[in-house]
Enzyme design. Sequence first.
Site, PDB file in Angstrom:
ATOM      1  N   GLY A  21       0.830  -1.219   0.000  1.00  0.00           N
ATOM      2  CA  GLY A  21       0.000   0.000   0.000  1.00  0.00           C
ATOM      3  C   GLY A  21       0.852   1.253   0.000  1.00  0.00           C
ATOM      4  N   ALA A  22       1.867   1.282  -0.882  1.00  0.00           N
ATOM      5  CA  ALA A  22       2.832   2.401  -0.869  1.00  0.00           C
ATOM      6  C   ALA A  22       2.463   3.514  -1.837  1.00  0.00           C
ATOM      7  CB  ALA A  22       4.226   1.864  -1.197  1.00  0.00           C
ATOM      8  N   ASN A  23       1.286   3.420  -2.479  1.00  0.00           N
ATOM      9  CA  ASN A  23       0.936   4.438  -3.465  1.00  0.00           C
ATOM     10  C   ASN A  23       0.348   5.697  -2.844  1.00  0.00           C
ATOM     11  OD1 ASN A  23      -1.278   2.373  -3.142  1.00  0.00           O
ATOM     12  ND2 ASN A  23      -2.422   4.022  -4.102  1.00  0.00           N
ATOM     13  N   THR A  24      -0.017   5.624  -1.565  1.00  0.00           N
ATOM     14  CA  THR A  24      -0.653   6.779  -0.928  1.00  0.00           C
ATOM     15  C   THR A  24      -0.455   6.725   0.583  1.00  0.00           C
ATOM     16  OG1 THR A  24      -2.745   8.039  -0.831  1.00  0.00           O
ATOM     17  CG2 THR A  24      -2.923   5.658  -0.679  1.00  0.00           C
ATOM     18  N   GLY A  25      -0.844   7.791   1.261  1.00  0.00           N
ATOM     19  CA  GLY A  25      -0.906   7.798   2.721  1.00  0.00           C
ATOM     20  C   GLY A  25       0.408   7.491   3.423  1.00  0.00           C
ATOM     21  N   ILE A  26       0.312   6.764   4.519  1.00  0.00           N
ATOM     22  CA  ILE A  26       1.462   6.444   5.365  1.00  0.00           C
ATOM     23  C   ILE A  26       2.486   5.618   4.577  1.00  0.00           C
ATOM     24  CG2 ILE A  26       2.143   5.099   7.409  1.00  0.00           C
ATOM     25  CD1 ILE A  26      -0.719   5.825   8.536  1.00  0.00           C
ATOM     26  N   TYR A 175     -13.071  -3.910  11.882  1.00  0.00           N
ATOM     27  CA  TYR A 175     -11.774  -3.217  11.727  1.00  0.00           C
ATOM     28  C   TYR A 175     -10.930  -3.445  12.984  1.00  0.00           C
ATOM     29  CZ  TYR A 175      -8.270   0.448  11.043  1.00  0.00           C
ATOM     30  OH  TYR A 175      -7.070   1.129  10.904  1.00  0.00           O
TER      31      TYR A 175
HETATM   32  N1  LIG Z   1      -5.023   6.889   8.915  1.00  0.00           N
HETATM   33  C1  LIG Z   1      -5.155   6.600  10.212  1.00  0.00           C
HETATM   34  O1  LIG Z   1      -5.670   7.411  10.999  1.00  0.00           O
HETATM   35  C2  LIG Z   1      -4.676   5.277  10.738  1.00  0.00           C
HETATM   36  C3  LIG Z   1      -4.787   5.035  12.115  1.00  0.00           C
HETATM   37  C4  LIG Z   1      -4.358   3.812  12.611  1.00  0.00           C
HETATM   38  C5  LIG Z   1      -3.848   2.856  11.743  1.00  0.00           C
HETATM   39  N2  LIG Z   1      -3.763   3.102  10.404  1.00  0.00           N
HETATM   40  C6  LIG Z   1      -3.245   2.039   9.526  1.00  0.00           C
HETATM   41  O2  LIG Z   1      -2.231   2.562   8.693  1.00  0.00           O
HETATM   42  C7  LIG Z   1      -2.162   1.788   7.481  1.00  0.00           C
HETATM   43  C8  LIG Z   1      -2.057   2.728   6.285  1.00  0.00           C
HETATM   44  O3  LIG Z   1      -3.238   3.480   6.223  1.00  0.00           O
HETATM   45  P1  LIG Z   1      -3.341   4.951   5.623  1.00  0.00           P
HETATM   46  O4  LIG Z   1      -3.875   5.809   6.692  1.00  0.00           O
HETATM   47  O5  LIG Z   1      -2.108   5.322   4.922  1.00  0.00           O
HETATM   48  O6  LIG Z   1      -4.553   4.706   4.596  1.00  0.00           O
HETATM   49  P2  LIG Z   1      -4.671   4.919   2.994  1.00  0.00           P
HETATM   50  O7  LIG Z   1      -4.155   6.261   2.626  1.00  0.00           O
HETATM   51  O8  LIG Z   1      -6.086   4.566   2.691  1.00  0.00           O
HETATM   52  O9  LIG Z   1      -3.687   3.813   2.423  1.00  0.00           O
HETATM   53  C9  LIG Z   1      -4.030   2.451   2.467  1.00  0.00           C
HETATM   54  C10 LIG Z   1      -3.231   1.714   1.423  1.00  0.00           C
HETATM   55  O10 LIG Z   1      -3.628   0.327   1.457  1.00  0.00           O
HETATM   56  C11 LIG Z   1      -3.882  -0.064   0.118  1.00  0.00           C
HETATM   57  N3  LIG Z   1      -4.802  -1.192   0.012  1.00  0.00           N
HETATM   58  C12 LIG Z   1      -6.082  -1.261   0.431  1.00  0.00           C
HETATM   59  N4  LIG Z   1      -6.601  -2.455   0.082  1.00  0.00           N
HETATM   60  C13 LIG Z   1      -5.632  -3.139  -0.579  1.00  0.00           C
HETATM   61  C14 LIG Z   1      -5.551  -4.411  -1.197  1.00  0.00           C
HETATM   62  N5  LIG Z   1      -6.616  -5.222  -1.267  1.00  0.00           N
HETATM   63  N6  LIG Z   1      -4.390  -4.791  -1.758  1.00  0.00           N
HETATM   64  C15 LIG Z   1      -3.317  -3.972  -1.746  1.00  0.00           C
HETATM   65  N7  LIG Z   1      -3.330  -2.750  -1.190  1.00  0.00           N
HETATM   66  C16 LIG Z   1      -4.478  -2.347  -0.613  1.00  0.00           C
HETATM   67  C17 LIG Z   1      -4.460   1.170  -0.547  1.00  0.00           C
HETATM   68  O11 LIG Z   1      -4.424   1.027  -1.959  1.00  0.00           O
HETATM   69  P3  LIG Z   1      -5.455   1.883  -2.897  1.00  0.00           P
HETATM   70  O12 LIG Z   1      -4.926   3.280  -2.913  1.00  0.00           O
HETATM   71  O13 LIG Z   1      -5.374   1.173  -4.204  1.00  0.00           O
HETATM   72  O14 LIG Z   1      -6.797   1.779  -2.248  1.00  0.00           O
HETATM   73  C18 LIG Z   1      -3.500   2.206  -0.006  1.00  0.00           C
HETATM   74  O15 LIG Z   1      -2.300   2.180  -0.730  1.00  0.00           O
HETATM   75  C19 LIG Z   1      -3.391   0.895   7.477  1.00  0.00           C
HETATM   76  O16 LIG Z   1      -3.033  -0.413   7.851  1.00  0.00           O
HETATM   77  C20 LIG Z   1      -4.279   1.509   8.547  1.00  0.00           C
HETATM   78  O17 LIG Z   1      -5.147   0.567   9.156  1.00  0.00           O
HETATM   79  C21 LIG Z   1      -4.145   4.307   9.880  1.00  0.00           C
END
Ligand SMILES: NC(=O)c1ccc[n+]([C@@H]2O[C@H](COP(=O)([O-])OP(=O)(O)OC[C@H]3O[C@@H](n4cnc5c(N)ncnc54)[C@H](OP(=O)(O)O)[C@@H]3O)[C@@H](O)[C@H]2O)c1
Length: 292
Positions: A21-26, A175
């Site tokens: 999931g390196a294309n966006t976010g964390i 979740y």
């Molecule tokens: N944001 C928060 O507040 C928060 C808090 C606690 C924990 N986290 C954890 O941090 C991690 C990263 O989250 P984030 O906040 O950066 O969210 P995000 O911006 O939504 O990024 C999530 C990433 O996971 C990928 N993904 C989702 N389903 C997938 C699949 N079936 N196969 C491969 N890749 C998939 C997404 O790809 P697409 O772009 O193609 O959808 C995206 O690259 C997650 O595990 C999340 O639970 C986040």
Amino acid sequence: VEFGNQLRVSRLDGKTVIITGANTGIGKETARDLARRGARIIMACRDLERAEEARRDILEDTGNENVVIRKLDLSDTKSIRAFAELIIKEEKQLNILINNAGVMMCPYSKTADGFELQLGVNHLGHVLLTYLLLDLIKHSAPARIVVVASVAHTWTGLRLDDINSERSYDTMKAYGQSKLANVLFARSLAKRLQGTGVSVFSLHPGVVQSDLWRHQHQCIQVAVKIFRIFTKTTVEGAQTTIYCAVEAGLESQSGGYFSDCAPARCSRTASDDDLAQQLWEITCNMLGITWQ
Ligand SMILES: NC(=O)c1ccc[n+]([C@@H]2O[C@H](COP(=O)([O-])OP(=O)(O)OC[C@H]3O[C@@H](n4cnc5c(N)ncnc54)[C@H](OP(=O)(O)O)[C@@H]3O)[C@@H](O)[C@H]2O)c1
């Protein structure tokens, strides 16, 4: 978040990192930081177009040309197996695996293999990926496996009698359960890997302004952006992942849970060894793998 000197200067030249999931976010900000440190970065993403945009951005920013994209859909075990096969064929080493991808509080749906989506992507898909890559990781030791979990692991227990949420579905509980499974898995795996030179960490990144909120009501999405004192940017949100991946001397804390670049307390349920063992067995059964 304050960095120790070591973290600021530690280089990763000659090391290989996979980030799901390196294309966006964390995940993207983690990739950017580790690319800046000179690592070979494998961005494991399901959407190759969005991944290519992110790769170009990281390349322009860091000048690291050793950033590549490989297709991985964690909601399909066939895709996970094909990805792992390719990695094993192409890569001589894998020093850091970052299980970051995730989906949060989505409407009920199932993966290609019939698992509830949040459990399937956040937990089961990453377990299978780790299992398939483990020999390569062990061979590359000292190595690290970083599991991006969440404080949401405290929201609920494991529903062992209905882990796939077939009889009832609650978006939040599902979740929370998937994130509890992340923390339990990291602890169980660390125990099994004692003495191999491979350390395992799980973490909470903070409440981060990312696409993760895409399934929530618009008011919540706006609130996450507006209330900045309570939330982090994606750059800030990536810091604990980066810390667990590169900070020197963390090996003695393998199996631990981190938050704000420091060891943190996980819930009592997440420290339950019997529950961890039960989850391990159920997980292996669901995935059809033998992993003692
Ligand atoms: N944001 C928060 O507040 C928060 C808090 C606690 C924990 N986290 C954890 O941090 C991690 C990263 O989250 P984030 O906040 O950066 O969210 P995000 O911006 O939504 O990024 C999530 C990433 O996971 C990928 N993904 C989702 N389903 C997938 C699949 N079936 N196969 C491969 N890749 C998939 C997404 O790809 P697409 O772009 O193609 O959808 C995206 O690259 C997650 O595990 C999340 O639970 C986040």
